[in-house]
Design a protein around this motif. Structure first.
Motif, short mmCIF file in Angstrom:
data_model
loop_
_atom_site.label_atom_id
_atom_site.label_comp_id
_atom_site.label_asym_id
_atom_site.label_seq_id
_atom_site.Cartn_x
_atom_site.Cartn_y
_atom_site.Cartn_z
N GLN A 50 15.32 2.91 -16.75
CA GLN A 50 16.42 2.65 -16.75
C GLN A 50 16.26 1.35 -16.73
O GLN A 50 17.12 0.91 -17.15
CB GLN A 50 17.81 3.36 -15.54
N GLN B 209 13.98 -2.46 -17.75
CA GLN B 209 12.87 -2.74 -17.82
C GLN B 209 13.01 -4.05 -17.62
O GLN B 209 13.55 -4.58 -17.91
CB GLN B 209 12.76 -2.33 -19.49
N SER C 137 9.82 -7.34 -17.73
CA SER C 137 9.46 -8.26 -18.91
C SER C 137 9.30 -10.04 -18.58
O SER C 137 9.29 -10.07 -17.31
CB SER C 137 10.43 -8.08 -19.99
N CYS D 23 15.00 -8.21 -15.76
CA CYS D 23 14.79 -7.23 -15.22
C CYS D 23 16.42 -6.55 -16.10
O CYS D 23 17.65 -7.12 -15.69
CB CYS D 23 14.94 -6.58 -13.72
N TYR E 53 8.00 -5.96 -9.63
CA TYR E 53 8.84 -4.12 -9.75
C TYR E 53 10.19 -4.59 -9.81
O TYR E 53 10.36 -5.34 -9.12
CB TYR E 53 9.05 -3.32 -9.13
N ARG F 230 14.19 -3.80 -8.83
CA ARG F 230 15.03 -2.49 -7.99
C ARG F 230 15.83 -2.53 -8.07
O ARG F 230 16.28 -4.48 -7.59
CB ARG F 230 14.55 -2.34 -7.06
N TYR G 123 17.56 2.24 -8.86
CA TYR G 123 16.64 2.22 -9.80
C TYR G 123 15.53 0.91 -9.56
O TYR G 123 16.17 0.76 -9.46
CB TYR G 123 17.86 1.92 -11.29
N TRP G 124 14.06 1.96 -10.54
CA TRP G 124 13.57 0.67 -10.90
C TRP G 124 12.85 0.56 -12.20
O TRP G 124 12.52 2.11 -12.90
CB TRP G 124 12.07 1.92 -9.79
N GLY G 125 11.96 0.00 -11.95
CA GLY G 125 11.35 -0.60 -13.61
C GLY G 125 10.28 -0.64 -13.66
O GLY G 125 9.51 0.10 -12.14
N LYS G 126 10.10 -0.46 -14.98
CA LYS G 126 8.44 0.80 -14.88
C LYS G 126 7.23 -0.62 -14.32
O LYS G 126 6.29 -0.66 -14.48
CB LYS G 126 7.63 0.55 -15.96
N GLY G 127 6.90 -2.00 -13.92
CA GLY G 127 6.41 -3.16 -13.86
C GLY G 127 6.17 -4.04 -14.47
O GLY G 127 6.42 -3.75 -15.64
N THR G 128 5.80 -5.23 -14.34
CA THR G 128 5.16 -6.56 -15.13
C THR G 128 4.21 -7.00 -14.50
O THR G 128 4.22 -7.01 -13.44
CB THR G 128 6.43 -7.07 -15.38
#
Length: 114
Positions: free
Chosen positions: A1, A3, A5, A20, A92, A94, A103-108
Motif C-alpha cells: 500500500q 510506494q 520512489s 513515499c 524502505y 514505513r 505499513y511498509w513500502g517495497k523499497g527503492t
C-alpha cells in the motif's frame, strides 16, 4: 500500500530525494520513517518524523539527510545530500498508525558510486 520512489545512481557528493506515497487512504498515521538495508546487513532506521513534526536521525546521516511529510497527502520525503558510498542500500518507508498497524513500502534502490 506504500510506494517508495526516487532512488537511482548518483555520484558521491550528489543528492537524491525519495518519496513515499500511500496508494489508498491510511488513517491515524502516527509516525513516518525511512529505513535502509545494505547487502548482508540488517535493516536500520535512517530517519523518522512524528505527526507533530518531531524528527529523529541515525547518527550517520545527521546533517546530510532531512525527512519531511505532507499529511494531507500521506506522503513522506527524504532529502539526501552529500551522499556517500556507504549510503548505498535499498531504502524502505514505513508508516506506523495509532492502531498499531505498520505499513511498509517495497523499497527503492540508492546506489552511490563514481
Amino acid at each position: 500500500q506504500l510506494q517508495a520512489s526516487g532512488g537511482g545512481l548518483v555520484q558521491p557528493g550528489g543528492s537524491l530525494r525519495l518519496s513515499c506515497a500511500a496508494s489508498g487512504t491510511i488513517f491515524g498515521v502516527r509516525q513516518m520513517g525511512w529505513y535502509r538495508q545494505a547487502p548482508g546487513k540488517e535493516r536500520d532506521m535512517v530517519a523518522s518524523i512524528t505527526s507533530v513534526g518531531v524528527t529523529d536521525y541515525a547518527d550517520s546521516v545527521k546533517g546530510r539527510f532531512s525527512i519531511s511529510r505532507a499529511d494531507l497527502k500521506n506522503v513522506a520525503y527524504l532529502q539526501m545530500n552529500a551522499l556517500k558510498a556507504e549510503d548505498t542500500a535499498v531504502y524502505y518507508c514505513r508508516f506506523s498508525t495509532s492502531t498499531g498497524v505498520d505499513y511498509w513500502g517495497k523499497g527503492t534502490q540508492v546506489t552511490v558510486s563514481s
